[in-house]
Design an enzyme around this catalytic site. Sequence first.
Site, PDB file in Angstrom:
ATOM      1  N   ASN A   1       0.870  -1.180   0.000  1.00  0.00           N
ATOM      2  CA  ASN A   1       0.000   0.000   0.000  1.00  0.00           C
ATOM      3  C   ASN A   1       0.906   1.229   0.000  1.00  0.00           C
ATOM      4  O   ASN A   1       1.452   1.598   1.035  1.00  0.00           O
ATOM      5  CB  ASN A   1      -0.883  -0.040   1.262  1.00  0.00           C
ATOM      6  CG  ASN A   1      -1.730   1.210   1.416  1.00  0.00           C
ATOM      7  OD1 ASN A   1      -1.813   2.033   0.503  1.00  0.00           O
ATOM      8  ND2 ASN A   1      -2.372   1.361   2.564  1.00  0.00           N
TER       9      ASN A   1
ATOM     10  N   HIS B   1      -9.689   1.370   5.063  1.00  0.00           N
ATOM     11  CA  HIS B   1      -8.415   1.604   5.752  1.00  0.00           C
ATOM     12  C   HIS B   1      -8.633   2.634   6.857  1.00  0.00           C
ATOM     13  O   HIS B   1      -9.401   3.584   6.681  1.00  0.00           O
ATOM     14  CB  HIS B   1      -7.364   2.090   4.749  1.00  0.00           C
ATOM     15  CG  HIS B   1      -5.983   2.097   5.327  1.00  0.00           C
ATOM     16  ND1 HIS B   1      -5.554   3.067   6.199  1.00  0.00           N
ATOM     17  CD2 HIS B   1      -4.943   1.238   5.184  1.00  0.00           C
ATOM     18  CE1 HIS B   1      -4.306   2.801   6.560  1.00  0.00           C
ATOM     19  NE2 HIS B   1      -3.915   1.689   5.951  1.00  0.00           N
TER      20      HIS B   1
ATOM     21  N   GLU C   1      -5.574  -4.677  10.754  1.00  0.00           N
ATOM     22  CA  GLU C   1      -4.567  -3.635  10.917  1.00  0.00           C
ATOM     23  C   GLU C   1      -4.864  -2.841  12.194  1.00  0.00           C
ATOM     24  O   GLU C   1      -5.651  -1.876  12.147  1.00  0.00           O
ATOM     25  CB  GLU C   1      -4.599  -2.679   9.722  1.00  0.00           C
ATOM     26  CG  GLU C   1      -4.260  -3.319   8.404  1.00  0.00           C
ATOM     27  CD  GLU C   1      -3.619  -2.318   7.463  1.00  0.00           C
ATOM     28  OE1 GLU C   1      -2.524  -2.602   6.988  1.00  0.00           O
ATOM     29  OE2 GLU C   1      -4.195  -1.244   7.229  1.00  0.00           O
TER      30      GLU C   1
ATOM     31  N   LYS D   1       0.165   4.256  -0.372  1.00  0.00           N
ATOM     32  CA  LYS D   1      -0.485   5.471   0.152  1.00  0.00           C
ATOM     33  C   LYS D   1      -0.200   6.654  -0.783  1.00  0.00           C
ATOM     34  O   LYS D   1      -0.121   6.453  -1.991  1.00  0.00           O
ATOM     35  CB  LYS D   1      -0.031   5.719   1.584  1.00  0.00           C
ATOM     36  CG  LYS D   1      -0.220   4.465   2.464  1.00  0.00           C
ATOM     37  CD  LYS D   1      -0.060   4.700   3.918  1.00  0.00           C
ATOM     38  CE  LYS D   1      -0.247   3.384   4.667  1.00  0.00           C
ATOM     39  NZ  LYS D   1      -0.177   3.517   6.091  1.00  0.00           N
TER      40      LYS D   1
ATOM     41  N   GLY E   1       2.260   2.493  10.740  1.00  0.00           N
ATOM     42  CA  GLY E   1       3.227   3.566  10.543  1.00  0.00           C
ATOM     43  C   GLY E   1       3.955   3.986  11.812  1.00  0.00           C
ATOM     44  O   GLY E   1       4.611   5.029  11.835  1.00  0.00           O
TER      45      GLY E   1
ATOM     46  N   GLU F   1      -6.933   5.066   7.852  1.00  0.00           N
ATOM     47  CA  GLU F   1      -6.659   6.467   7.482  1.00  0.00           C
ATOM     48  C   GLU F   1      -7.873   7.080   6.792  1.00  0.00           C
ATOM     49  O   GLU F   1      -8.182   8.249   6.981  1.00  0.00           O
ATOM     50  CB  GLU F   1      -5.402   6.526   6.586  1.00  0.00           C
ATOM     51  CG  GLU F   1      -4.145   6.318   7.411  1.00  0.00           C
ATOM     52  CD  GLU F   1      -2.970   5.729   6.648  1.00  0.00           C
ATOM     53  OE1 GLU F   1      -2.963   5.752   5.407  1.00  0.00           O
ATOM     54  OE2 GLU F   1      -2.050   5.232   7.324  1.00  0.00           O
TER      55      GLU F   1
ATOM     56  N   SER G   1       3.277  -1.859  10.460  1.00  0.00           N
ATOM     57  CA  SER G   1       4.729  -1.887  10.705  1.00  0.00           C
ATOM     58  C   SER G   1       5.375  -3.224  10.349  1.00  0.00           C
ATOM     59  O   SER G   1       6.316  -3.665  11.014  1.00  0.00           O
ATOM     60  CB  SER G   1       5.035  -1.497  12.161  1.00  0.00           C
ATOM     61  OG  SER G   1       4.608  -0.167  12.401  1.00  0.00           O
TER      62      SER G   1
HETATM   63  P1  PGA Z   1       2.681   0.485   7.674  1.00  0.00           P
HETATM   64  O1  PGA Z   1       1.229   0.682   7.042  1.00  0.00           O
HETATM   65  O2  PGA Z   1       3.241  -0.789   7.113  1.00  0.00           O
HETATM   66  O3  PGA Z   1       3.466   1.695   7.258  1.00  0.00           O
HETATM   67  O4  PGA Z   1       2.502   0.389   9.148  1.00  0.00           O
HETATM   68  C1  PGA Z   1       0.358  -0.396   6.846  1.00  0.00           C
HETATM   69  C2  PGA Z   1      -0.953   0.091   6.231  1.00  0.00           C
HETATM   70  O5  PGA Z   1      -1.414   1.164   6.589  1.00  0.00           O
HETATM   71  O6  PGA Z   1      -1.537  -0.589   5.366  1.00  0.00           O
END
Ligand code: PGA
Length: 263
Positions: free
Chosen positions: A12, A104, A176, A14, A182, A106, A222
């Site tokens: 992903n 997601h 998640e 983003k 992140g 976000e 992460s």
């Molecule tokens: P990350 O994000 O690996 O940077 O923690 C995962 C995601 O949001 O899909």
Amino acid sequence: MNSKRRPLLAANWKQNLLWQDIEEYCETLRAEMPEYFGEDEAPLPDLLICPPLCYLGLLGALLEDSHVLSGSQLVSTEDGGAFTGEVSAAMVADLGCDYVIIGHSERRQLFSDNEERISRRIQQALEHDLLPILCVGEDLETRRGGSAGEYVQAQLAAQLEPLRTAAQQELVIAYEPIWAIGTGENAAAADAQQMAALIRGWITSNISAAAGEAALLLYGGSVKPGNISEYFTQPDIDGALIGGASLNPRDMAAMLRSCAGVL
Ligand code: PGA
């Protein structure tokens, strides 16, 4: 992981990478992982890349001769028409995509994606033969309060009807935990497995035993080269949704190798 399901690593990106970065990324990936390019049978795990919407066409062209799958980070809740700025599921499918990430955290937190909008996006995706990757996961307070399981089950229950339809194709759910996204603070593999088992159990009880058995469950938050194999060796986890670490093609190649090593 279970040998009956095809494991999946999903990148992903983003809101990251520009045209030239993507050209370089694909070149490096081709050099590092030649088995994903060419005529031979597709290797495992499956690799899916979800770039920003505006680069889906570019990625498709750069990876045309590969086994790499492409996915969108978004589809509109609407089928088509006067919706300035929106991109429909039909358009995303037209660009050769197979998957779309929906729900997601976000988008839930920053762009008001509530359960109703998430349902509509899932329905749009299914109508246009895109497989939704439904993201669920609790925040830190909920985890500390001991009700992460109930929270995730409620998120699934809110999508029950579209999930039933999706199960006729293939159900992909990404667990998640918000506190792990992140932050560099990944969930313990045993905790991720426990949640994956709970999600599979929920699907078995509320949709069907066959859907529970077939559902592809990913862990995200992460994930990086140093920890990915911990997840892949769990019986109910079939892959990962990777943000930050997926932006570096060498890290992506290292994660693919690590997973292939435990298959
Ligand atoms: P990350 O994000 O690996 O940077 O923690 C995962 C995601 O949001 O899909």
